[in-house]
Structure formats: C-alpha cells, structure tokens
Enzyme design. Sequence first.
Site, mmCIF file in Angstrom:
data_model
loop_
_atom_site.group_PDB
_atom_site.id
_atom_site.type_symbol
_atom_site.label_atom_id
_atom_site.label_comp_id
_atom_site.label_asym_id
_atom_site.label_seq_id
_atom_site.Cartn_x
_atom_site.Cartn_y
_atom_site.Cartn_z
ATOM 1 N N ASP A 64 1.851 16.982 -1.753
ATOM 2 C CA ASP A 64 2.346 15.676 -1.305
ATOM 3 C C ASP A 64 2.077 14.636 -2.399
ATOM 4 O O ASP A 64 1.174 13.809 -2.303
ATOM 5 C CB ASP A 64 1.639 15.296 0.007
ATOM 6 C CG ASP A 64 2.281 14.085 0.671
ATOM 7 O OD1 ASP A 64 3.347 13.639 0.196
ATOM 8 O OD2 ASP A 64 1.698 13.593 1.663
ATOM 9 N N SER B 58 -0.368 5.677 3.501
ATOM 10 C CA SER B 58 0.111 6.822 2.713
ATOM 11 C C SER B 58 0.531 6.423 1.310
ATOM 12 O O SER B 58 1.153 5.380 1.117
ATOM 13 C CB SER B 58 1.326 7.436 3.395
ATOM 14 O OG SER B 58 0.894 8.279 4.406
ATOM 15 N N GLY B 59 0.218 7.286 0.375
ATOM 16 C CA GLY B 59 0.603 7.043 -1.009
ATOM 17 C C GLY B 59 -0.396 6.177 -1.745
ATOM 18 O O GLY B 59 -0.378 6.067 -2.959
ATOM 19 N N GLY C 54 0.840 3.965 7.240
ATOM 20 C CA GLY C 54 1.165 2.855 6.347
ATOM 21 C C GLY C 54 0.272 2.822 5.116
ATOM 22 O O GLY C 54 0.526 2.088 4.170
HETATM 23 N N1 ARG Z 1 0.888 9.855 6.921
HETATM 24 C C1 ARG Z 1 0.340 8.573 7.033
HETATM 25 C C2 ARG Z 1 1.272 7.540 6.403
HETATM 26 O O1 ARG Z 1 2.435 7.817 6.256
HETATM 27 C C3 ARG Z 1 -1.041 8.492 6.504
HETATM 28 C C4 ARG Z 1 -1.963 9.119 7.436
HETATM 29 C C5 ARG Z 1 -3.364 9.097 7.013
HETATM 30 N N2 ARG Z 1 -4.100 9.388 8.177
HETATM 31 C C6 ARG Z 1 -5.414 9.462 8.240
HETATM 32 N N3 ARG Z 1 -5.975 9.678 9.380
HETATM 33 N N4 ARG Z 1 -6.144 9.329 7.163
HETATM 34 O O2 ARG Z 1 0.906 6.414 6.176
#
Ligand code: ARG
Length: 451
Positions: A305, A401-402, A399
Amino acid sequence: MLAVGEEETYSVVKNDVRVTLRIRKPVAFFSLIPVLRPRPVTPQSRFFSPFVVAFIVITTVLILAMTIGLLIHFLAFDKKTYFYHSSFQILNVEYTEALNSPATQEYRHLSERIESMITDAFRESNLRSDFIRTHVVKLRKEGNGVIADAVMKFRSSKRSNRRSMKNRIHSVLRILSNSGSLEIAPSNEITSLTDQDTENFLTQECGARPDLITLSEERIIGGTLAETGDWPWQVSLQLNNVHHCGGILISNLWVLTAAHCFRSYSNPLQWTATFGVSTIRPILRVRVRTIVSHNNYRYSTRDNDIAVVQLERPVTFNRNIHRVCLPAATQIILPGSVAYVTGWGSLTYGGNTVTDLRQGQVRIVSNNECNEPAGYGGSVLPGMLCAGVPSGAVDACQGDSGGPLVQEDSRRLWFVVGIVSWGYQCGLPNKPGVYTRVTTYRDWIRQQTGV
Ligand code: ARG
C-alpha cells in the site's frame, strides 16, 4: 529615671546662713546615644527621628534592589543569539557511498564524532558559557576526503563585539585539528549567519523540526494539536479541493503516500497537494502531475500500500515546508521505540476529518505481537509495520491514510518509518494501527523518484 542634665538643689543652714547648693547631675553615658535610648520626641531631634531612619533604610534597600536587578539584566537577559558556519576538512576519513545519506550508521556516526569534538573544544574554552550547540548540516565529498559543514550557535552579551567573537571562535577551532582521533584540517573560514541563513541551511536538508532549525536546547512535543511548522513534511492530498488523504514530502517534487487513496480516483487532474497545518487555509497549494501506485498493491490483503505523487512544480523549502528523511533499507525499527503519527483524520471511528493537524505519540509493535490471535491473527505482512499504545487510545483513523509515522534519530533528524495504511476500526486495544513499512520499499521509492 533621671532626665539628662536635671538639677538637684540641696540647702544647708550654717551659722544662720543659708547655703544653697545646686548640683547638676552628670549625664549618663548611654543617654548621649539618642537612637539607642528611647526618649520623648521633640522638634529639635529631627535628625534621628524614626522617619529619617525608615527613609534611610528604604532608600538603601531600593538602591540595592536596583543594582541587583541591573546586574541580572545585563548578565542574563541582555543576550543575543549568534549563528556561525564553518567547513571542516576531515583528513583521515575516506569518502564512501555510505556517506551519501544521513540515514546510514556511517553518516550518523561521523557527524556525531565531529559534533562532539566541536562541543568539547568549546566546553573547554573561555567560550564555554556562550556556546549552545552545533550541528553538522551536511557531509560532502572533496577529492577522496570528506568535508563537514557545521552550524554553531552562541549566546552572548549584546554589547560584545562580533569581530572579536569570530576571532575567539577561530582560535578554539584551530585547536580541533590536534585533538581526538579525527584529523581535521585547521578550519579557515568562519561565516556569521543571520537567523534566516541558518534556517535556509537546515531546511535544505531532510528531517529538521523547529527545535533543530533554531538549534534550541529543548525538544518538546506537547498536546495533540500541532503548531505551524511542527511537521513540515505533512501534506494534505485533496480530491477536488477536499482533504482525502495524508501525504509525506520526501523531496521538493515528490510526495509519498498510500496506494489505496487512489483506488477510485486515479486521475491526477482531480488532485492537489496542500501544505500547512490547516486544510482549509493552507499556506500553499500545488497541483498533482502524476500518481504512481505500486504495481502489486492488493486491495484484499492491503499488501504494497504505497504510492508516490509528483507535484506539478517543485516547492521552495522554508521552515514550514520541507522534506523528511528516508531511512536506509537496512534500518532496524525497534519494537517499543517511540514514534509519532500525524494527520487530519477523524477522532473517532466513523467521525469526520478535522481541519487542524493533530499528532499522536505511539510505540512500535513487533509484527509477531501484532499478528497474535487477539490482534490481527496473521494479516500483518512483512511489508507492514504496527504502532500503537496498549490502551489503544492513540491511533490513526479514517482520513489519516497516506500520512507519516516518524521517528527521531540520535541527531534529532526525523525519519519516516511508516505510511498510515489500515487498522481494525480505530483506537481499540490489541488493534494497533498498521502502516506500510517504508524500509521494505526504500529501493522502490528510489526507482520511481530518484530520491
Ligand atoms: N484506511 C484509513 C484511511 O483511509 C486509515 C486507517 C488507519 N486506521 C487505524 N486504525 N490506524 O484513512
């Protein structure tokens, strides 16, 4: 009690003659010291009245207080910060590939040795109370040897002469050449730097946070709301000008992020990158030119990812916008070590994203522990990295992510070790955040971006 100079009269009758004797009694010795002896206050004794005494005492105390105050002011507060730059030629170290990046042990070790040699020299000189800190900004190649560019910070009286200061620094650095195991050519050039020069020097290199940019002694990360310039590599990747994912600035042209951000929206024309702690009032907005997702990114397993985004034009680095360091592929990320995750993600699972950047302190969790049955039961692949707190209370969320998971090295440079990728809901015990393990993809990043 007898009053001073009181008279007594004695009368004697002798041969029908009355003789009167008037005797003035002697004045008691102590009664001559009027202040020591209570006596009625008369207008004539104004010189020694309690008011005069009080006046003298108060005046003395005031003068003393003012003197002490002025002394403290001139000794402690009448000080100014001075920055200097010097280049040191290291004669007995050969330049190797390993010195190309601040992420290697060799680079770290050599820089630390130089920094402690300079520090020791000043600590043993008459500039010991003026010297604050030094930092090797860059190691570079000259011939077969190495040159170290260092900045030095001093704090001394505003009235001290800058020219003599430079000479004093010069004479301390001259002795460097014959101390310690490093052979350093007598340093020739010492340049005084403005605060702006120093900032430019430090923000051109990777991984400096505000405490390093100002070479300050303390390092603080407080609260959960980030302040301007705290995480200068944090990017907001926006879809049609709305925050969608975090991103990480790794050069003036490239942003590192997660591949899943582009699953449904892969057209670069829809995307912009913004900089600054607020997503609605960014300090800079730049269009995206290209999006490169990892070819083997799998939605089902979330493997690989990772993506890199090329900006339409390079950004100019300053104290609020500059790049983070990338770790070496071989860097070992120790379980239990502290890391920080930052982003505009929601504060609760299913909540809204926020407009002001937040930060959280977490610790690295080993893949083994993360894969325990109560945890993720084997879903955490080798290219992933877990981080969280036992209670779960600090975590990334939707939010984020990345965005970056960063760690500080021994020289106070910051390295990105993870990219926010996934997790089971947010902030649950035994369900740490799962990040893309940057070291695994170090070579992929270089192939795609040249960084
Ligand atoms: N997939 C999520 C996003 O698109 C991020 C998730 C991270 N979750 C966590 N429990 N650390 O923002």
